[in-house]
Design an enzyme around this catalytic site. Structure first.
Site, PDB file in Angstrom:
ATOM      1  N   HIS A 267     -11.305  -2.124   2.791  1.00  0.00           N
ATOM      2  CA  HIS A 267     -10.248  -2.829   1.660  1.00  0.00           C
ATOM      3  C   HIS A 267      -9.802  -1.415   0.745  1.00  0.00           C
ATOM      4  O   HIS A 267      -8.404  -1.015   0.863  1.00  0.00           O
ATOM      5  CB  HIS A 267     -10.830  -3.910   1.036  1.00  0.00           C
ATOM      6  N   GLU A 268     -10.717  -0.980   0.373  1.00  0.00           N
ATOM      7  CA  GLU A 268     -10.474   0.188  -0.753  1.00  0.00           C
ATOM      8  C   GLU A 268      -9.832   1.431   0.061  1.00  0.00           C
ATOM      9  O   GLU A 268      -9.242   1.993  -0.526  1.00  0.00           O
ATOM     10  CB  GLU A 268     -11.747   0.304  -1.616  1.00  0.00           C
ATOM     11  N   HIS A 271      -6.350   1.208   0.247  1.00  0.00           N
ATOM     12  CA  HIS A 271      -5.723   1.537  -1.051  1.00  0.00           C
ATOM     13  C   HIS A 271      -5.689   3.011  -0.982  1.00  0.00           C
ATOM     14  O   HIS A 271      -4.731   3.822  -1.474  1.00  0.00           O
ATOM     15  CB  HIS A 271      -6.369   1.233  -2.317  1.00  0.00           C
ATOM     16  N   GLU A 297      -1.261  -3.513  -2.287  1.00  0.00           N
ATOM     17  CA  GLU A 297      -2.181  -4.657  -1.817  1.00  0.00           C
ATOM     18  C   GLU A 297      -2.117  -4.829  -0.231  1.00  0.00           C
ATOM     19  O   GLU A 297      -2.776  -5.362   0.571  1.00  0.00           O
ATOM     20  CB  GLU A 297      -2.264  -5.795  -2.525  1.00  0.00           C
TER      21      GLU A 297
END
Length: 503
Positions: A267-268, A271, A297
């Site tokens: 997930h990170e 980003h 997001e």
């Protein structure tokens, strides 16, 4: 370093860009100090750090609201600018007008209070003591109400705060999307929960933090994280911080939940890949910054869910899982895929939530913080209301406030209005992935083979390289050819989970 087509631009434009470049660097320095506070700073450093961050916040505010900035913007009202220059002026004007309405003393107070609140929240969560954090939360709620009133005294204060994180999708759109997710996902979740499905559970041991970190690093290498421009650390709440030259990510580890840490890391990474993908030549201008949080997001949720929870991904990393974790010798791709995608309505932790019930966590937080800002909910009542909503939406009550209303970091930063963007981003991720899947031949096969160049190129071409040239709705249409819609996410959720649960 900033460019944004300075050649032949009006003198006011070049002066404006020079000023914005300086305030960007100040904001970047503040970001590094904030990263350090959450990752490496000794606990006793908090009082000094709050002063440092407050001072930098004031300098940033003063640079942005300098009288000259207003004069340059006025001069550029009717100037003959390129499309890119128009976008730069639009973005700086929006920031200037909002910041100019807020007294610098209030900016400093918010910064200092949130910096102090962060350490108090860390301790309160560790000690399961909401009463220790409550006074800081009360102060931040009041400060952010005051902040919103300065910007637009006639508007709903929560709407003003939401626009800090998503200025171009209005709050009505957010509410419509959240309502639709609640109305359509809850029946699906109930049906899945009642299904007689016997999904695999290959992870039944404990897995050391060292092994999980080694796996996370191996996976980051596979998906293409540039460690020369970033690093992986641990923090109490996973986050990403940085720019196109230096973007750092954090994760956290639970020895009983190795897939949780892996999904947080992926997930990170989404980003980080966005930050690292905006144009380097535009550093210091809005064209060298990522679009706002719905788009941000979408990148993290695309990588976490559409890649990291796919069968193809586990075809790629199954051997890595077996290398790092004992007891998986007989596990198959399908076993790990099932384990990564089971729904757990009884889960109390948002960042560990499955792909569907996750949105109930967001709706709960959205409703609570909106009532806090409106004055319809007292801070002292937050734990009880939190638990009631958890029971209503997910059928479970947290055993402690640490796994309830103290679990998230956002309110310690004063980030009211942030939470809806998680669901808005998940919706956009599905829309973007559908377009990428249509344009890229055999995308699943490429993922399974660890060949991510085509996906990186697609996201870079359609999202990252634009910086803030387009508003969010414009960017969605540029990338997908359609307006922003929840249709793709809901179709994807229905198809994926009905197949998984054999419904």
């Amino acid at each position: 370093m900033a460019t944004a087509e300075e050649t032949d631009a009006p003198a006011a434009y070049e002066e404006l860009l020079d000023q914005y470049e300086r305030l960007t660097y100040v904001g970047g320095a503040s970001g590094v100090l904030s990263w350090d506070q959450q990752v490496m700073m000794p606990e006793g450093g908090a009082p000094a750090r709050s002063k440092q961050l407050s001072a930098l916040s004031a300098i940033h505010h003063e640079l942005l609201t300098d009288d000259d900035v207003g004069e340059w913007l006025d001069e550029l009202d009717d100037a003959d600018l390129t499309a890119e220059q128009d976008a730069v002026v639009r973005e700086i004007r929006r920031q200037y007008e909002r910041a100019d309405a807020v007294p610098v003393e209030l900016v400093e107070e918010i910064s200092e209070t949130s910096s102090e609140a962060l350490q108090v929240w860390e301790d309160a969560k560790a000690e399961d003591d909401f009463s220790a954090f409550a006074p800081y939360l009360e102060d931040l709620v009041e400060l952010k109400r005051e902040y919103a009133e300065h910007i637009d005294p006639d508007a709903d204060p929560y709407e003003v705060l939401f626009a800090d994180y998503e200025p171009y999708l209005d709050l009505d759109t957010a509410e419509r999307v959240l309502t639709r997710l609640r109305d359509e996902l809850v029946p699906l979740i109930d049906e899945l929960n009642d299904a007689d499905a016997d999904l695999a559970q290959p992870f039944d041991g404990t897995y050391s933090e060292d092994a999980q970190e080694a796996l996370s690093r191996d996976v980051l290498e596979k998906v293409g994280y540039d460690f020369e421009r970033g690093r992986l650390d641990t923090s109490s709440h996973p986050f990403t911080s940085g720019n196109q030259f230096d973007t750092r990510i954090t994760t956290r580890f639970d020895e009983s939940d190795p897939l949780g840490a892996l999904m947080s890391t992926v997930h990170e990474y989404g980003h980080a890949q966005y930050n690292l993908g905006v144009p380097q030549a535009e550093y210091g201008t809005p064209l060298g910054e990522s679009r706002d949080l719905t788009v941000h997001e979408s990148q993290s949720r695309l990588w976490e869910n559409h890649i990291g929870r796919s069968r193809a991904f586990y075809d790629l990393v199954l051997d890595d899982l077996k290398d790092h974790f004992d007891g998986l010798d007989d596990a198959t791709v399908e076993d790990v895929y099932e384990a990564a995608n089971q729904i757990y309505p009884e889960n109390r932790i948002r960042v560990e939530a499955d792909e569907l019930t996750y949105h109930m966590h967001i709706i709960l937080r959205f409703e609570i913080e909106r009532d806090l800002i409106s004055g319809d909910l007292d801070v002292a009542d937050v734990p009880d209301v939190w638990n009631e909503k958890m029971e209503e939406y997910l059928g479970v009550t947290p055993d402690t406030d640490a796994e309830g209303c103290l679990q998230d970091i956002h309110w310690s930063h004063g980030n009211f209005g942030y939470f809806p963007t998680y669901s808005l981003g998940s919706v956009l991720a599905a829309q973007l992935y559908a377009s990428a899947d249509e344009d890229i031949d055999d995308l699943d096969a490429k993922v399974a083979a660890g060949e991510f160049d085509d996906l990186h190129d697609w996201l870079g071409e359609n999202v990252h390289r634009h910086g803030k040239r387009y508003t969010t709705p414009e960017l969605v249409e540029e990338a997908t050819g359609e307006p922003y819609t929840a249709d793709y996410f809901l179709d994807y959720a229905e198809s994926k989970f009905r197949d998984l649960y054999d419904l």
